[in-house]
Design an enzyme around this catalytic site. Sequence first.
Site, PDB file in Angstrom:
ATOM      1  N   GLU A   1      42.974  36.711  46.893  1.00 43.67           N
ATOM      2  CA  GLU A   1      41.928  36.790  45.877  1.00 43.67           C
ATOM      3  C   GLU A   1      41.811  35.438  45.179  1.00 43.67           C
ATOM      4  O   GLU A   1      42.813  34.913  44.691  1.00 43.67           O
ATOM      5  CB  GLU A   1      42.306  37.895  44.874  1.00 43.67           C
ATOM      6  CG  GLU A   1      42.329  39.264  45.535  1.00 43.67           C
ATOM      7  CD  GLU A   1      43.270  40.265  44.863  1.00 43.67           C
ATOM      8  OE1 GLU A   1      43.643  40.051  43.698  1.00 43.67           O
ATOM      9  OE2 GLU A   1      43.640  41.250  45.535  1.00 43.67           O
TER      10      GLU A   1
ATOM     11  N   GLU B   1      45.047  44.193  48.016  1.00 42.85           N
ATOM     12  CA  GLU B   1      46.406  43.694  48.276  1.00 42.85           C
ATOM     13  C   GLU B   1      47.025  44.305  49.531  1.00 42.85           C
ATOM     14  O   GLU B   1      47.714  43.628  50.290  1.00 42.85           O
ATOM     15  CB  GLU B   1      47.315  43.971  47.067  1.00 42.85           C
ATOM     16  CG  GLU B   1      47.020  43.115  45.843  1.00 42.85           C
ATOM     17  CD  GLU B   1      45.810  43.588  45.046  1.00 42.85           C
ATOM     18  OE1 GLU B   1      45.287  44.685  45.335  1.00 42.85           O
ATOM     19  OE2 GLU B   1      45.382  42.864  44.132  1.00 42.85           O
TER      20      GLU B   1
ATOM     21  N   ASP C   1      52.915  41.663  39.701  1.00 46.62           N
ATOM     22  CA  ASP C   1      52.719  43.064  39.304  1.00 46.62           C
ATOM     23  C   ASP C   1      51.879  43.831  40.330  1.00 46.62           C
ATOM     24  O   ASP C   1      52.023  45.033  40.487  1.00 46.62           O
ATOM     25  CB  ASP C   1      52.016  43.136  37.950  1.00 46.62           C
ATOM     26  CG  ASP C   1      52.748  42.316  36.913  1.00 46.62           C
ATOM     27  OD1 ASP C   1      53.341  42.905  36.019  1.00 46.62           O
ATOM     28  OD2 ASP C   1      52.753  41.069  37.032  1.00 46.62           O
TER      29      ASP C   1
ATOM     30  N   HIS D   1      50.886  41.637  34.474  1.00 41.88           N
ATOM     31  CA  HIS D   1      50.913  40.160  34.485  1.00 41.88           C
ATOM     32  C   HIS D   1      52.206  39.597  33.961  1.00 41.88           C
ATOM     33  O   HIS D   1      52.287  38.423  33.658  1.00 41.88           O
ATOM     34  CB  HIS D   1      49.794  39.539  33.630  1.00 41.88           C
ATOM     35  CG  HIS D   1      48.439  39.947  34.032  1.00 41.88           C
ATOM     36  ND1 HIS D   1      47.767  40.975  33.439  1.00 41.88           N
ATOM     37  CD2 HIS D   1      47.631  39.482  34.991  1.00 41.88           C
ATOM     38  CE1 HIS D   1      46.592  41.122  34.007  1.00 41.88           C
ATOM     39  NE2 HIS D   1      46.485  40.230  34.969  1.00 41.88           N
TER      40      HIS D   1
END
Length: 796
Positions: free
Chosen positions: A497, A528, A553, A595
């Site tokens: 990404e 993902e 994460d 995050h």
Amino acid sequence: MENQTSATLVNEKLSFDRFREEVLNDYKIACISREASLVARKEVLTGKAKFGIFGDGKELAQVAMAKFFQTGDFRSGYYRDQTFMFAIGLATVEQFFSQLFADPDISNDPFSAGRQMNAHFATPFVDENGEWLDLANRKNISADIAPTAGQMPRALGLALASKSFRTVEELKQFKDLSDNGNEVCFVTVGDASTSEGHFWETINAAAVLQVPMAIFVWDDGYGISVPKKYQTAKSSISEALMGMQKEEGTNGIHIYAVKGWDYAGMCEKFEEGIRITRETHVPVLFHVEEMTQPQGHSTSGSHERYKPSERLDWEREWDGIKKMREWILENMLASDSELGEIEQHSKEFVRENRAKAWEKYLGPIRKQVAQAVELINNLAKSLPEQASQLVRLSSELVSNHEPLRRDVLKSLNAALDLVGDHDGAYWTRDFYNDLLAENQKLYNTYLYNEGPKSAMKVEEVKPEFSEDTPTLNGFEILNRYFDEAFAQNPKLLAFGEDVGQIGDVNQGFSGLQLKYGEGRISDTGIRELTIVGQGIGLAMRGLRPIAEIQYLDYLLYGLEPLSDDAATLHYRTFGQQSCPVIVRTRGHRLEGIWHSGSPMGMVINSLRGIYVCVPRNMVQAIGMYNTLLKSNDPVIMIECLNGYRLKERLPDNLLEFTVPLGIPEVIRPGTDITIVSYGATLRITQNAAEMLEAFDISCEIIDVQTLLPFDVHHKIVDSLKKTNRIVFIDEDVPGGAAAFMFNKVLEEQGGYRYLDVAPRTITAKAHRPAYGSDGDYFSKPNAEEIEAVIKEMMKE
Ligand SMILES: Cc1ncc(C[n+]2csc(CCOP(=O)(O)OP(=O)(O)O)c2C)c(N)n1
Ligand SMILES: [Mg+2]
């Protein structure tokens, strides 16, 4: 004129004969495969094998599919595909049974050396030195896995590789790996498994990327006991997918619906669809409806429990083999008695091959039994007091008609327990130890590469710095590195990404897409799971993908294929397949419930088989990248999120220096206490050490650098011998990676012997970190907390 007519007639006759021969050969393979399923089920029910899952009811589609599977093609499928494997000549019936019996000899079960359940196939992709084989000249089966739809993410990468080989100029030289990207990835998946997110994410990504993938949905109406109406919108995967149908001027996929009993119809549609995807790289999906399961799902249950009797009747009536037989007779391709002969021959053929596999499986164990019995009986002769008990042990072993390797060891162990340290037991103990070593090789090897392509065998090369070495931001150093690495190594590909146009959210790839092209550095959708699959498949085809997960994460979304597929690949194929994917991500030390995480316990516990690198800065990361690019082992690289804007010196030998895996580094020498940590937490630890210096407490800080492997030379215990105090610090949850390090040093390295005070772990709280700087301070270890704990330890 007349001559021409007779020549045409002869040709027609020839092609008719060939056609007839091919049809009858397919019929024969289908019959053999059916027979194999019937016999194999009995093997399980009589206890010769533990579990069985078979391809009965799926035979016709697979002999049809096999016709269009060419040299160079790949398959990413699941446990129903034995017929296909027989038809393309990559599995024999004997091998099929060897795997059913869990024969650990790789020459008997060439797919998994007895490590996988039956019908989990594979072909070799690398040689014994880890070098890629000429996959373009082979038929390639990527190793099957059991999780439903788990084959989908990997298939994306396998198919995408063809596109890369066709479109990236620098890759055209690798003729052994690809013939101009003509290779199609054949994917098989069950109807119920299309309910998985894996299926949808992969189909969408394939439709966007336009990659040569032929997906076959084997639709038998059920996922174990659950029928289609609870699985699929409109009870039809081809209808549910209609919005993805490719149209003039759009991307998308081609969709065909065919019937699993219609041999001729499937041959026609498969030919067309596979030709199109091979030529154009537009994916194609065949919804193969109306398949059956003559024996139900697996040996674990009977389908009479949940299928209505009308359904069972229907399945008998529409059995593919029965329908093919009728079709052959209708078209006068063979007589009833010719077909009867084929059927009879299939039964004998399967019976013979089953027996051969059983003999091969049992032969070596029988030899072990004979040797053990002889040794135990000899012991009995020299030890009259224990003789009767020993003889009982040996006769029990002899009378076991289906002995396992463990039974031999259990008997030997019992005998050794009886005789204690007696000298006469020397040869028995020797044999026992030999067998333990042999079984360890059979069952406990190849988790990672062990040969020349092992990351552990890469030599260390120190970074070099000169006077005019510039000092740059961490992200700039990475950016220079990736630039040089992409120039040097044409097989490197990076994606994720925001990785393409803007060069990742922290600019490691900034400007590089412009320089190296979209074929090598690219943006992906937010997906993902299939970013990881893309990496796995590309790596299996001999490329060197860097698959980026934007933040640690979000690795959770991509964890399944890493854990089930990448981490097990080398082990489950007995070292015959490798996937040197580099998963690049960033984590630790930011604020907020996401995050900020550092779920390292989750990572190291689910990813044994993958190396886990936790570099403290970008130069260390680059050294690890260099090490890994010389090896075949997969890795996850966790860069420090807050390290991209910290200044570091740029090594002169950027592409050459290496950081060896599993070698900790003392980053602050000290004498009173050993502090073990890694990554971003090291800076907080250093702050604490400075505070403690004012109290005359001297801290030795060790950066472990990699969690898997962990301190292979036991360097940490050397430090502990000096300080006699140890604390493990990280920002994972309690009981996570800090507990792992604790276990490694105190138990495995024997560190407990050198302790003067109780060892400690300092970790984050069990909850996710709260947002903001205070959230971070009160959720994760902080310097003051470390100071307090260490002061307390010094008082003890
Ligand atoms: C992720 C996952 N969930 C559940 C299972 C257990 N399981 C094995 S096969 C199966 C049904 C699959 O049905 P389908 O996809 O239609 O394939 P079929 O067996 O009918 O050919 C299930 C639920 C599994 N292997 N993996
Ligand atoms: Mg099904």
